[in-house]
Write an enzyme that holds these catalytic residues in place. Structure first.
Site, PDB file in Angstrom:
ATOM      1  N   ARG A 104       0.855  -1.175   0.000  1.00  0.00           N
ATOM      2  CA  ARG A 104       0.000   0.000   0.000  1.00  0.00           C
ATOM      3  C   ARG A 104       0.895   1.230   0.000  1.00  0.00           C
ATOM      4  NH1 ARG A 104      -3.377  -2.817  -1.501  1.00  0.00           N
ATOM      5  NH2 ARG A 104      -5.473  -3.190  -0.704  1.00  0.00           N
ATOM      6  N   GLU A 114      -4.028   7.384  -5.068  1.00  0.00           N
ATOM      7  CA  GLU A 114      -4.201   6.623  -6.304  1.00  0.00           C
ATOM      8  C   GLU A 114      -5.479   7.112  -6.966  1.00  0.00           C
ATOM      9  OE1 GLU A 114      -4.046   2.418  -5.526  1.00  0.00           O
ATOM     10  OE2 GLU A 114      -1.999   2.541  -4.793  1.00  0.00           O
ATOM     11  N   HIS A 123      -1.201   0.161  -9.731  1.00  0.00           N
ATOM     12  CA  HIS A 123      -1.815  -0.820  -8.818  1.00  0.00           C
ATOM     13  C   HIS A 123      -2.423  -2.013  -9.576  1.00  0.00           C
ATOM     14  CE1 HIS A 123      -3.708  -1.179  -4.542  1.00  0.00           C
ATOM     15  NE2 HIS A 123      -3.422  -2.368  -5.053  1.00  0.00           N
TER      16      HIS A 123
HETATM   17  C1  GLV Z   1      -4.792  -5.304  -3.861  1.00  0.00           C
HETATM   18  O1  GLV Z   1      -4.055  -4.396  -3.560  1.00  0.00           O
HETATM   19  C2  GLV Z   1      -5.566  -6.040  -2.921  1.00  0.00           C
HETATM   20  O2  GLV Z   1      -5.593  -5.673  -1.732  1.00  0.00           O
HETATM   21  O3  GLV Z   1      -6.215  -7.023  -3.329  1.00  0.00           O
END
Ligand code: GLV
Ligand code: GLV
Length: 317
Positions: free
Chosen positions: A234, A263, A282
Protein backbone atom coordinates in the site's frame (compact mmCIF):
# COMPACT_ATOMS: atom_id res chain seq x y z
CA UNK A 1 -38.11 -11.96 -0.13
CA UNK A 2 -34.94 -11.21 -2.12
CA UNK A 3 -32.07 -9.67 -0.20
CA UNK A 4 -30.65 -6.42 -1.45
CA UNK A 5 -27.05 -6.41 -2.62
CA UNK A 6 -25.19 -3.33 -3.76
CA UNK A 7 -22.14 -3.74 -6.02
CA UNK A 8 -20.01 -0.60 -6.21
CA UNK A 9 -18.45 -1.16 -9.68
CA UNK A 10 -18.50 -3.38 -12.76
CA UNK A 11 -16.73 -6.59 -11.76
CA UNK A 12 -15.71 -9.68 -13.77
CA UNK A 13 -18.75 -11.64 -14.96
CA UNK A 14 -17.69 -14.67 -12.91
CA UNK A 15 -18.78 -12.73 -9.81
CA UNK A 16 -22.02 -11.38 -11.23
CA UNK A 17 -22.98 -14.86 -12.39
CA UNK A 18 -22.63 -16.26 -8.86
CA UNK A 19 -24.84 -13.50 -7.46
CA UNK A 20 -27.48 -13.67 -10.20
CA UNK A 21 -27.74 -17.45 -10.22
CA UNK A 22 -28.06 -17.73 -6.44
CA UNK A 23 -31.73 -16.78 -6.52
CA UNK A 24 -31.09 -15.14 -3.16
CA UNK A 25 -30.58 -11.54 -3.96
CA UNK A 26 -31.59 -8.58 -6.00
CA UNK A 27 -28.39 -6.96 -7.23
CA UNK A 28 -28.02 -3.30 -7.94
CA UNK A 29 -24.81 -2.41 -9.68
CA UNK A 30 -22.97 0.87 -10.09
CA UNK A 31 -22.63 0.11 -13.78
CA UNK A 32 -19.36 1.85 -14.52
CA UNK A 33 -15.61 1.26 -14.64
CA UNK A 34 -15.06 4.49 -12.75
CA UNK A 35 -15.34 4.96 -8.97
CA UNK A 36 -18.77 5.65 -7.57
CA UNK A 37 -19.15 9.20 -6.22
CA UNK A 38 -19.55 9.27 -2.46
CA UNK A 39 -23.14 10.54 -2.54
CA UNK A 40 -24.16 7.77 -4.94
CA UNK A 41 -22.47 5.22 -2.71
CA UNK A 42 -24.37 6.48 0.34
CA UNK A 43 -27.61 6.36 -1.63
CA UNK A 44 -26.89 3.02 -3.30
CA UNK A 45 -26.23 1.10 -0.10
CA UNK A 46 -29.46 2.28 1.54
CA UNK A 47 -31.34 -0.74 2.86
CA UNK A 48 -28.69 -3.17 1.55
CA UNK A 49 -28.17 -6.55 3.20
CA UNK A 50 -24.85 -6.95 1.47
CA UNK A 51 -22.24 -4.63 -0.06
CA UNK A 52 -19.67 -5.81 -2.59
CA UNK A 53 -16.94 -3.17 -2.66
CA UNK A 54 -13.47 -2.43 -3.97
CA UNK A 55 -10.29 -1.23 -2.28
CA UNK A 56 -10.99 2.24 -3.65
CA UNK A 57 -14.25 2.52 -1.68
CA UNK A 58 -13.86 3.84 1.85
CA UNK A 59 -16.33 1.88 3.97
CA UNK A 60 -16.70 3.70 7.27
CA UNK A 61 -19.40 4.52 9.85
CA UNK A 62 -21.11 6.88 7.41
CA UNK A 63 -21.59 4.14 4.83
CA UNK A 64 -22.70 1.61 7.43
CA UNK A 65 -25.23 4.11 8.78
CA UNK A 66 -26.42 4.83 5.26
CA UNK A 67 -26.95 1.11 4.69
CA UNK A 68 -28.99 0.79 7.85
CA UNK A 69 -29.94 -2.13 10.08
CA UNK A 70 -30.37 -4.71 7.26
CA UNK A 71 -26.62 -4.82 6.64
CA UNK A 72 -25.14 -8.27 7.30
CA UNK A 73 -22.04 -8.46 5.15
CA UNK A 74 -19.37 -6.44 3.38
CA UNK A 75 -17.36 -8.33 0.80
CA UNK A 76 -14.30 -6.65 -0.66
CA UNK A 77 -12.67 -7.58 -3.95
CA UNK A 78 -9.19 -7.38 -2.42
CA UNK A 79 -6.88 -8.97 0.07
CA UNK A 80 -6.11 -5.60 1.65
CA UNK A 81 -8.72 -4.22 4.04
CA UNK A 82 -7.26 -0.89 5.17
CA UNK A 83 -10.17 0.83 3.38
CA UNK A 84 -12.64 -0.78 5.79
CA UNK A 85 -13.30 0.69 9.24
CA UNK A 86 -13.08 -2.74 10.82
CA UNK A 87 -13.64 -1.54 14.40
CA UNK A 88 -16.89 0.12 13.43
CA UNK A 89 -17.95 -2.83 11.28
CA UNK A 90 -17.31 -5.29 14.09
CA UNK A 91 -19.30 -3.19 16.53
CA UNK A 92 -22.34 -3.45 14.25
CA UNK A 93 -22.02 -7.22 13.97
CA UNK A 94 -21.40 -7.03 10.22
CA UNK A 95 -19.23 -9.78 8.73
CA UNK A 96 -16.43 -9.14 6.24
CA UNK A 97 -15.25 -11.25 3.31
CA UNK A 98 -11.98 -10.67 1.42
CA UNK A 99 -9.84 -12.43 -1.20
CA UNK A 100 -6.54 -13.75 0.18
CA UNK A 101 -4.58 -16.61 -1.42
CA UNK A 102 -6.18 -16.43 -4.87
CA UNK A 103 -4.12 -13.38 -5.81
CA UNK A 104 -0.85 -14.39 -4.17
CA UNK A 105 0.77 -15.81 -7.32
CA UNK A 106 -0.28 -12.94 -9.58
CA UNK A 107 0.90 -10.31 -7.11
CA UNK A 108 4.22 -12.04 -6.43
CA UNK A 109 4.77 -12.33 -10.19
CA UNK A 110 4.07 -8.62 -10.73
CA UNK A 111 6.45 -7.76 -7.89
CA UNK A 112 9.26 -9.72 -9.55
CA UNK A 113 8.47 -8.05 -12.88
CA UNK A 114 8.55 -4.60 -11.31
CA UNK A 115 11.75 -5.36 -9.44
CA UNK A 116 13.49 -6.48 -12.62
CA UNK A 117 12.07 -3.60 -14.65
CA UNK A 118 13.33 -1.11 -12.06
CA UNK A 119 16.73 -2.69 -11.42
CA UNK A 120 17.49 -3.24 -15.13
CA UNK A 121 15.96 0.08 -16.18
CA UNK A 122 13.57 -1.44 -18.71
CA UNK A 123 11.09 1.48 -19.00
CA UNK A 124 14.01 3.88 -19.51
CA UNK A 125 15.43 1.63 -22.20
CA UNK A 126 12.08 1.37 -23.99
CA UNK A 127 11.80 5.14 -23.89
CA UNK A 128 15.30 5.63 -25.37
CA UNK A 129 14.48 3.32 -28.27
CA UNK A 130 11.38 5.38 -29.02
CA UNK A 131 12.92 8.83 -28.64
CA UNK A 132 16.08 8.23 -30.66
CA UNK A 133 18.38 8.11 -27.64
CA UNK A 134 19.70 4.71 -28.80
CA UNK A 135 22.75 5.72 -30.81
CA UNK A 136 24.81 2.52 -30.52
CA UNK A 137 25.67 -0.35 -28.21
CA UNK A 138 27.50 1.43 -25.42
CA UNK A 139 29.52 -0.24 -22.68
CA UNK A 140 28.56 2.29 -20.03
CA UNK A 141 24.94 2.90 -21.00
CA UNK A 142 21.79 1.89 -19.13
CA UNK A 143 23.58 -0.29 -16.63
CA UNK A 144 21.59 -1.42 -13.63
CA UNK A 145 21.68 -4.02 -10.89
CA UNK A 146 21.23 -7.78 -11.16
CA UNK A 147 19.79 -10.31 -8.76
CA UNK A 148 22.56 -12.86 -9.09
CA UNK A 149 24.65 -12.98 -5.93
CA UNK A 150 22.52 -10.32 -4.27
CA UNK A 151 20.84 -9.99 -0.90
CA UNK A 152 17.08 -9.45 -0.98
CA UNK A 153 15.13 -8.18 2.03
CA UNK A 154 11.37 -8.69 2.21
CA UNK A 155 9.50 -6.46 4.67
CA UNK A 156 6.33 -8.35 5.62
CA UNK A 157 6.60 -12.08 5.39
CA UNK A 158 2.98 -12.91 4.72
CA UNK A 159 1.51 -15.06 1.96
CA UNK A 160 2.64 -12.69 -0.78
CA UNK A 161 6.04 -11.89 0.74
CA UNK A 162 6.85 -15.57 0.95
CA UNK A 163 5.72 -16.13 -2.65
CA UNK A 164 7.97 -13.26 -3.79
CA UNK A 165 10.95 -14.73 -1.94
CA UNK A 166 10.38 -18.15 -3.50
CA UNK A 167 10.30 -16.64 -6.98
CA UNK A 168 13.43 -14.56 -6.48
CA UNK A 169 15.56 -17.40 -5.12
CA UNK A 170 16.11 -19.11 -8.52
CA UNK A 171 17.61 -15.87 -9.92
CA UNK A 172 20.72 -16.68 -7.89
CA UNK A 173 19.91 -14.57 -4.86
CA UNK A 174 22.56 -15.34 -2.27
CA UNK A 175 20.71 -14.26 0.85
CA UNK A 176 17.09 -13.62 1.69
CA UNK A 177 16.25 -11.55 4.74
CA UNK A 178 12.77 -11.19 6.16
CA UNK A 179 11.19 -9.03 8.74
CA UNK A 180 7.61 -8.83 9.80
CA UNK A 181 4.95 -9.34 12.35
CA UNK A 182 4.85 -13.09 11.90
CA UNK A 183 8.46 -13.75 10.88
CA UNK A 184 9.72 -17.02 12.19
CA UNK A 185 12.57 -16.41 14.66
CA UNK A 186 15.08 -18.51 12.72
CA UNK A 187 14.56 -16.52 9.52
CA UNK A 188 13.47 -13.16 10.81
CA UNK A 189 15.81 -10.25 11.19
CA UNK A 190 15.55 -6.72 12.50
CA UNK A 191 14.32 -4.10 10.08
CA UNK A 192 17.56 -2.12 10.56
CA UNK A 193 19.70 -5.05 9.56
CA UNK A 194 17.40 -5.91 6.67
CA UNK A 195 17.58 -2.46 5.08
CA UNK A 196 21.28 -1.95 5.68
CA UNK A 197 22.33 -5.31 4.20
CA UNK A 198 19.90 -5.70 1.31
CA UNK A 199 20.58 -4.87 -2.34
CA UNK A 200 16.84 -5.10 -2.98
CA UNK A 201 14.28 -4.05 -0.38
CA UNK A 202 10.79 -5.33 -1.16
CA UNK A 203 7.78 -4.14 0.83
CA UNK A 204 4.95 -6.64 1.11
CA UNK A 205 3.32 -5.87 4.45
CA UNK A 206 -0.25 -4.82 5.07
CA UNK A 207 -1.08 -1.22 5.90
CA UNK A 208 -1.76 -0.83 9.61
CA UNK A 209 -1.14 1.97 12.12
CA UNK A 210 2.26 0.30 12.77
CA UNK A 211 3.33 0.21 9.12
CA UNK A 212 1.94 3.60 8.07
CA UNK A 213 4.90 5.72 6.94
CA UNK A 214 7.31 2.93 7.91
CA UNK A 215 9.57 3.61 4.92
CA UNK A 216 10.79 7.10 5.72
CA UNK A 217 13.96 9.19 5.65
CA UNK A 218 15.43 7.29 8.58
CA UNK A 219 14.93 3.96 6.83
CA UNK A 220 16.17 5.13 3.41
CA UNK A 221 19.25 6.62 5.09
CA UNK A 222 20.22 3.15 6.32
CA UNK A 223 20.00 1.55 2.87
CA UNK A 224 22.89 0.98 0.50
CA UNK A 225 23.44 3.70 -2.09
CA UNK A 226 22.92 1.00 -4.69
CA UNK A 227 19.67 -0.28 -3.13
CA UNK A 228 16.60 -0.85 -5.27
CA UNK A 229 13.36 -0.32 -3.35
CA UNK A 230 10.09 -1.97 -4.42
CA UNK A 231 6.61 -1.57 -2.93
CA UNK A 232 3.58 -3.59 -4.01
CA UNK A 233 1.59 -3.37 -0.75
CA UNK A 234 0.00 0.00 0.00
CA UNK A 235 1.27 3.46 -0.84
CA UNK A 236 0.86 4.79 2.69
CA UNK A 237 3.56 2.44 3.98
CA UNK A 238 5.97 4.87 2.29
CA UNK A 239 6.62 8.51 3.06
CA UNK A 240 6.70 9.67 -0.56
CA UNK A 241 8.44 12.98 0.13
CA UNK A 242 11.25 11.11 1.85
CA UNK A 243 11.38 8.61 -1.02
CA UNK A 244 11.59 11.44 -3.54
CA UNK A 245 14.46 12.97 -1.60
CA UNK A 246 16.26 9.60 -1.39
CA UNK A 247 15.89 9.01 -5.14
CA UNK A 248 16.75 12.51 -6.34
CA UNK A 249 19.78 12.85 -4.08
CA UNK A 250 21.15 9.45 -5.04
CA UNK A 251 20.73 8.19 -1.47
CA UNK A 252 19.30 5.01 -3.02
CA UNK A 253 19.51 3.81 -6.63
CA UNK A 254 15.92 3.30 -7.75
CA UNK A 255 12.36 2.54 -6.74
CA UNK A 256 9.53 0.54 -8.27
CA UNK A 257 6.04 1.24 -6.95
CA UNK A 258 2.77 -0.48 -7.79
CA UNK A 259 1.00 1.53 -5.11
CA UNK A 260 1.05 5.23 -4.24
CA UNK A 261 -0.76 7.88 -2.23
CA UNK A 262 -3.04 9.03 -3.63
CA UNK A 263 -4.20 6.62 -6.30
CA UNK A 264 -4.20 7.63 -9.06
CA UNK A 265 -1.05 9.68 -8.63
CA UNK A 266 -1.48 13.14 -10.25
CA UNK A 267 0.37 13.23 -13.58
CA UNK A 268 2.43 16.22 -12.41
CA UNK A 269 3.65 14.44 -9.27
CA UNK A 270 7.41 14.94 -8.62
CA UNK A 271 8.04 11.17 -8.44
CA UNK A 272 6.96 10.87 -12.08
CA UNK A 273 9.76 13.23 -13.13
CA UNK A 274 12.42 10.85 -11.87
CA UNK A 275 14.01 8.38 -14.30
CA UNK A 276 14.94 6.06 -11.45
CA UNK A 277 11.36 5.65 -10.28
CA UNK A 278 9.08 3.17 -12.04
CA UNK A 279 5.41 3.55 -11.16
CA UNK A 280 2.61 1.17 -12.06
CA UNK A 281 -1.13 1.76 -11.58
CA UNK A 282 -1.82 -0.82 -8.82
CA UNK A 283 -1.99 -3.89 -11.07
CA UNK A 284 -0.56 -6.54 -8.73
CA UNK A 285 -3.48 -8.94 -9.06
CA UNK A 286 -4.40 -7.97 -12.62
CA UNK A 287 -4.41 -11.17 -14.62
CA UNK A 288 -7.64 -12.16 -16.37
CA UNK A 289 -7.86 -15.43 -14.51
CA UNK A 290 -6.98 -14.02 -11.08
CA UNK A 291 -9.52 -11.22 -11.32
CA UNK A 292 -12.19 -13.74 -12.36
CA UNK A 293 -11.39 -16.01 -9.44
CA UNK A 294 -11.32 -13.03 -7.06
CA UNK A 295 -14.77 -11.93 -8.24
CA UNK A 296 -16.17 -15.43 -7.81
CA UNK A 297 -14.71 -15.75 -4.31
CA UNK A 298 -15.93 -12.28 -3.40
CA UNK A 299 -19.47 -13.14 -4.53
CA UNK A 300 -19.42 -16.45 -2.64
CA UNK A 301 -18.25 -14.66 0.51
CA UNK A 302 -21.14 -12.26 0.11
CA UNK A 303 -23.73 -15.03 -0.31
CA UNK A 304 -22.41 -16.87 2.74
CA UNK A 305 -22.68 -13.65 4.73
CA UNK A 306 -26.27 -13.17 3.59
CA UNK A 307 -27.30 -16.69 4.56
CA UNK A 308 -25.30 -16.79 7.79
CA UNK A 309 -23.14 -19.70 6.67
CA UNK A 310 -19.36 -20.22 6.66
CA UNK A 311 -17.55 -17.94 4.23
CA UNK A 312 -14.82 -19.30 1.95
CA UNK A 313 -12.64 -16.37 3.14
CA UNK A 314 -13.89 -14.45 6.13
CA UNK A 315 -11.81 -11.74 7.71
CA UNK A 316 -11.39 -12.36 11.43
CA UNK A 317 -12.45 -9.06 13.02
C1 GLV B 1 -4.79 -5.30 -3.86
O1 GLV B 1 -4.05 -4.40 -3.56
C2 GLV B 1 -5.57 -6.04 -2.92
O2 GLV B 1 -5.59 -5.67 -1.73
O3 GLV B 1 -6.21 -7.02 -3.33
C1 GLV C 1 25.98 -8.52 -25.81
O1 GLV C 1 25.07 -8.49 -26.62
C2 GLV C 1 27.20 -9.25 -26.01
O2 GLV C 1 27.32 -9.96 -27.04
O3 GLV C 1 28.05 -9.15 -25.13
Amino acid sequence: QLLKVFVTRRIPQEGMRVLNQSGLCKVSLWDSDEPIPRTDLLQGVSGAHGILCLLSDRIDAEVINAAGPNLKVISTLSVGFDHLAVGEIKKRGVRVGYTPDVLTDATAELTVALLLATARRIPEGVEEVKNGGWSSWKPLWLCGYGLSGSTVGVIGLGRIGLAIARRLKPFGVKRLLYSGRTSKPQMGTSLDRLVSESDFVVVSCSLTPETQGLCDKALFSKMKKTAVFVNTSRGAVVNQEDLHEALSSGRIAAAGLDVTTPEPLPTDHPLLKLKNCVILPHIGSATYSTRGIMAELCANNLLAGLTGSAMPSELAL
